[in-house]
Design an enzyme around this catalytic site. Structure first.
Site, PDB file in Angstrom:
ATOM      1  N   LYS A  74       0.830  -1.226   0.000  1.00 28.44           N
ATOM      2  CA  LYS A  74       0.000   0.000   0.000  1.00 28.44           C
ATOM      3  C   LYS A  74       0.853   1.259   0.000  1.00 28.44           C
ATOM      4  CE  LYS A  74      -2.412  -0.410   3.671  1.00 28.44           C
ATOM      5  NZ  LYS A  74      -2.079  -1.756   4.153  1.00 28.44           N
ATOM      6  N   THR A  76       3.924   1.624  -0.849  1.00 27.02           N
ATOM      7  CA  THR A  76       4.683   1.695  -2.091  1.00 27.02           C
ATOM      8  C   THR A  76       3.808   2.261  -3.215  1.00 27.02           C
ATOM      9  OG1 THR A  76       5.898  -0.252  -1.334  1.00 27.02           O
ATOM     10  CG2 THR A  76       6.117   0.320  -3.655  1.00 27.02           C
ATOM     11  N   ARG A  97       1.598   8.017   7.072  1.00 27.77           N
ATOM     12  CA  ARG A  97       1.910   7.881   8.495  1.00 27.77           C
ATOM     13  C   ARG A  97       3.416   7.810   8.706  1.00 27.77           C
ATOM     14  NH1 ARG A  97      -1.112   2.535   9.822  1.00 27.77           N
ATOM     15  NH2 ARG A  97      -0.668   2.289   7.622  1.00 27.77           N
ATOM     16  N   LYS A 108       9.770  -5.443  10.740  1.00 32.02           N
ATOM     17  CA  LYS A 108       9.543  -4.628   9.546  1.00 32.02           C
ATOM     18  C   LYS A 108      10.813  -4.059   8.920  1.00 32.02           C
ATOM     19  CE  LYS A 108       5.368  -2.887   8.315  1.00 32.02           C
ATOM     20  NZ  LYS A 108       4.351  -1.855   8.193  1.00 32.02           N
ATOM     21  N   ALA A 276      -3.764   0.774  13.843  1.00 28.05           N
ATOM     22  CA  ALA A 276      -4.944   0.582  13.001  1.00 28.05           C
ATOM     23  C   ALA A 276      -5.954  -0.372  13.642  1.00 28.05           C
ATOM     24  CB  ALA A 276      -4.528   0.087  11.623  1.00 28.05           C
ATOM     25  N   PHE A 304      -3.958  -1.468   7.167  1.00 24.07           N
ATOM     26  CA  PHE A 304      -4.598  -2.775   6.955  1.00 24.07           C
ATOM     27  C   PHE A 304      -5.450  -2.813   5.677  1.00 24.07           C
ATOM     28  CE2 PHE A 304      -4.511  -3.392  11.875  1.00 24.07           C
ATOM     29  CZ  PHE A 304      -3.182  -3.745  11.825  1.00 24.07           C
ATOM     30  N   PHE A 384       4.388  -7.946  -9.000  1.00 22.57           N
ATOM     31  CA  PHE A 384       5.612  -8.609  -8.538  1.00 22.57           C
ATOM     32  C   PHE A 384       6.214  -9.325  -9.740  1.00 22.57           C
ATOM     33  CE2 PHE A 384       6.103  -8.509  -3.859  1.00 22.57           C
ATOM     34  CZ  PHE A 384       5.048  -7.672  -3.575  1.00 22.57           C
ATOM     35  N   TRP A 412       7.102  -0.200  -7.840  1.00 17.07           N
ATOM     36  CA  TRP A 412       8.236  -0.697  -7.058  1.00 17.07           C
ATOM     37  C   TRP A 412       9.480  -0.782  -7.950  1.00 17.07           C
ATOM     38  CZ3 TRP A 412      11.183  -5.284  -7.145  1.00 17.07           C
ATOM     39  CH2 TRP A 412      11.961  -5.519  -6.004  1.00 17.07           C
TER      40      TRP A 412
HETATM   41  P1  ADP Z   1       2.049  -2.010   3.109  1.00 19.94           P
HETATM   42  O1  ADP Z   1       1.990  -0.518   3.071  1.00 19.94           O
HETATM   43  O2  ADP Z   1       0.875  -2.649   2.454  1.00 19.94           O
HETATM   44  O3  ADP Z   1       2.344  -2.565   4.456  1.00 19.94           O
HETATM   45  P2  ADP Z   1       4.600  -1.636   1.821  1.00 19.94           P
HETATM   46  O4  ADP Z   1       4.323  -0.704   0.710  1.00 19.94           O
HETATM   47  O5  ADP Z   1       5.244  -1.094   3.047  1.00 19.94           O
HETATM   48  O6  ADP Z   1       3.296  -2.437   2.203  1.00 19.94           O
HETATM   49  O7  ADP Z   1       5.478  -2.816   1.210  1.00 19.94           O
HETATM   50  C1  ADP Z   1       5.908  -3.896   2.003  1.00 19.94           C
HETATM   51  C2  ADP Z   1       7.212  -4.444   1.429  1.00 19.94           C
HETATM   52  O8  ADP Z   1       6.977  -5.060   0.156  1.00 19.94           O
HETATM   53  C3  ADP Z   1       8.272  -3.386   1.193  1.00 19.94           C
HETATM   54  O9  ADP Z   1       9.514  -3.869   1.651  1.00 19.94           O
HETATM   55  C4  ADP Z   1       8.306  -3.190  -0.299  1.00 19.94           C
HETATM   56  O10 ADP Z   1       9.604  -2.867  -0.748  1.00 19.94           O
HETATM   57  C5  ADP Z   1       7.870  -4.546  -0.819  1.00 19.94           C
HETATM   58  N1  ADP Z   1       7.140  -4.431  -2.095  1.00 19.94           N
HETATM   59  C6  ADP Z   1       6.046  -3.687  -2.345  1.00 19.94           C
HETATM   60  N2  ADP Z   1       5.641  -3.815  -3.617  1.00 19.94           N
HETATM   61  C7  ADP Z   1       6.519  -4.681  -4.199  1.00 19.94           C
HETATM   62  C8  ADP Z   1       6.636  -5.240  -5.529  1.00 19.94           C
HETATM   63  N3  ADP Z   1       5.769  -4.922  -6.499  1.00 19.94           N
HETATM   64  N4  ADP Z   1       7.645  -6.092  -5.771  1.00 19.94           N
HETATM   65  C9  ADP Z   1       8.524  -6.422  -4.774  1.00 19.94           C
HETATM   66  N5  ADP Z   1       8.461  -5.931  -3.525  1.00 19.94           N
HETATM   67  C10 ADP Z   1       7.477  -5.072  -3.224  1.00 19.94           C
END
Ligand code: ADP
Length: 559
Positions: A74, A76, A97, A108, A276, A304, A384, A412
């Site tokens: 999210k 990202t 946030r 994390k 959350a 979430f 991904f 990403w």
């Molecule tokens: P959320 O906000 O849903 O908790 P994040 O955006 O913090 O998720 O992403 C969680 C992890 O997943 C991060 O380390 C991010 O680098 C990785 N990530 C997010 N999107 C991708 C993607 N498309 N491919 C590989 N890794 C990703």
């Protein structure tokens, strides 16, 4: 061979603009902001008054399917979409946030987006940043100290020491502090009583800071915090202790939103970070409002899945902010949907169209929820590298069947460039689609009705059961005059039901409300449907084991 850089490597290679250039990009004037080092600034609240008559930018809420260990991304996508909007020539901002230090040192390792869609300086954002969390921790613990001192100095308010609800907080995962006895050592050391620690993000003061519209509002909310009950079981508040002024003073700078930038120099506000579950899980109202005053498109996120984060954003935050979101982006990943369709974590790399179609049930429920709020939406498929073309195509077709666009995003891997399609879709949907935003319940209805509405409409439950304790509390809360507050549901994020093992779209289930907690300062009643961890523990191998700092002061091992 393809070399994949870590988040921190990408972040540290970014050429940041000095923060005055970012402020200039937003047309901020000299007295509108103050620098906190070279790459961070606080924005003055006066800006909100000065721009009072300026039309607000569009607010885009990013939410997601029910989270799985496969990850959704999210933050990202939020950062990537903000960058994508800039790429197509829109004046955009991001509101997010601030991450909590406890989980960062635990599992994390950091939380400021990922890959080529991050906010920077990521080390600062993940560590002490501008000190807001420390100020909140201090204000929270100051209140605890004033309360214990009141009891020690004669307890004129007749506080029942067995019914003190205000604990202490620290921004760490420290399970040894969950339950403690304080005041040991004889008459000079205070009055002995049981207490405990929560993590700072679980503090009601964190929730209050994020729901306050001004310094005055902050003080009013703080004065209403219930800290204990007296011997007649009547609530004792901060106002009774007469310390709302001191506590607000400790928070005067923390209330100002923090300005930073993304890897592509899109301005971002990072401010506040309430839990959350026992809180509402989104950045501060002031951050979102400020971003809306300073830009034409604000991308913001709620914690979430849509059943928790978006529901609370829309029923609680939007209501207190008097803010009407323009569009919702629901983030989904093929991997997570396959998990909702029954595939175990270690088999997610293999193409599996049947599982994807089964897992679609979870996304479908969240789409229905956003429609129930009357809001236009778009699904962002966070790609991904293991996703196959056939899977992406199938997901887009399944969404089309729901009358919803699903746009592939590669933020990403590619940053804003990977969100150009999504950004264009967002802009056109905001222009074209009808927006009939409505809250799911009026404040005037009972606590019970509010909970039932959320459970049935958002979770898809067939029934809600209240324990005897919860029933008695509902009566007591209505009597105290707290019945007109919105409800903040504390439920597992992993399932639409209150059983974390029920993935996908469970049906015919009952939600059990075990207990209510009054967060009167924040302005909501928390409904607990299970055990909620307000002080997390550390795992066997904490992320901290890999963290270090080089001899010249460079952060290592955050990710
Ligand atoms: P959320 O906000 O849903 O908790 P994040 O955006 O913090 O998720 O992403 C969680 C992890 O997943 C991060 O380390 C991010 O680098 C990785 N990530 C997010 N999107 C991708 C993607 N498309 N491919 C590989 N890794 C990703």
């Amino acid at each position: 061979s393809l070399e994949v850089k870590t988040d921190i490597e990408i972040a540290q290679q970014c050429i940041m603009k000095p923060i005055d250039e970012i402020a200039a990009q937003l047309n901020l004037e000299k007295d509108d902001w103050e620098p906190y080092g070279k790459f961070k600034a606080k924005i003055s609240l006066d800006v909100l008054d000065r721009l009072h008559n300026k039309q607000d930018g569009k607010v885009i809420l990013v939410t997601a399917i029910s989270p799985t260990p496969a990850g959704e991304g999210k933050s990202t996508v939020t950062v990537g979409l903000g960058q994508g909007l800039s790429k197509i020539g829109k004046k955009s901002m991001i509101a997010l946030r601030e991450p909590s230090l406890g989980p960062c040192m635990g599992i994390k390792g950091g939380a400021a987006g990922g890959g080529y869609s991050q906010v920077v300086p990521m080390e600062d954002i993940n560590l002490h940043f501008t000190g807001d969390f420390h100020a909140i921790t201090t204000a929270h613990n100051a209140l605890a100290a004033f309360l214990d001192n009141h009891i020690h100095q004669g307890n004129s308010l007749d506080i029942d020491v067995r019914r003190v609800t205000w604990k202490r907080v620290v921004d760490l995962n420290d399970r040894a502090l969950r339950q403690v006895v304080i005041g040991l050592g004889g008459p000079i050391q205070g009055v002995p009583r049981e207490s405990g620690f929560d993590i700072t993000v679980a503090s009601e003061i964190m929730a209050i800071l994020c729901l306050a519209n001004s310094l005055k509002d902050l003080k009013e909310r703080i004065s209403k915090i219930v800290v204990a009950y007296d011997y007649e079981q009547k609530p004792v508040t901060v106002k009774d202790l007469e310390v709302e002024g001191a506590l607000t003073l400790l928070l005067k700078d923390a209330l100002k939103p923090n300005l930073v930038q993304t890897l592509e120099n899109t301005p971002a506000i990072i401010h506040g970070g309430p839990f959350a579950n026992i809180a509402h899980g989104c950045n501060s109202i002031i951050a979102t409002k400020m971003a809306a005053k300073l830009s034409d498109y604000v991308v913001t996120e709620a914690g979430f899945g849509a059943d928790l984060g978006a529901e609370k954003f829309l029923n609680i935050k939007a209501r207190y902010a008097n803010l009407k979101p323009n569009l919702v982006v629901v983030v989904a990943t093929i991997r997570a949907l396959k998990m909702h369709g029954g595939v175990p974590k270690d088999e997610l790399k293999q193409e599996n169209l049947e599982a994807l179609e089964r897992g679609m049930e979870n996304l479908r429920k969240h789409i229905e929820t956003i429609k129930a709020f009357g809001l236009p939406l778009v699904v962002a498929v966070n790609r991904f590298i293991t996703d196959t073309d056939a899977e992406v195509e199938l997901l887009q077709k399944l969404c089309e069947n729901e009358g919803t666009d699903a746009v592939l995003t590669e933020v990403w891997a590619k940053g804003g460039e990977g969100a150009v399609d999504l950004a264009e879709k967002v802009v056109s949907l905001i222009d074209e689609k009808e927006n009939n935003f409505n809250y799911l319940y009026p404040l005037s209805t009972t606590i019970q009705n509010k909970i039932e509405t959320i459970a049935k409409t958002v979770y898809g439950a067939s029934m809600v059961e209240f324990t005897i304790k919860a029933k008695n509390q509902m009566l007591q809360f209505e009597e105290e005059g707290w019945g007109k507050l919105p409800v903040c549901m504390a439920k597992t994020q992993y399932s639409l039901s209150d059983d974390p093992n029920k993935l996908g779209r469970p049906e015919g289930f009952t939600i059990t409300v075990r207990e209510l907690r009054p967060s009167i300062g924040a302005g909501f009643i928390v409904a607990l449907t299970g055990d909620v961890m307000t002080m997390p523990g550390l795992p066997k191998q904490p992320a901290a084991l890999k963290m270090d700092v080089s001899e010249n002061g460079k952060a290592l091992g955050l990710f």
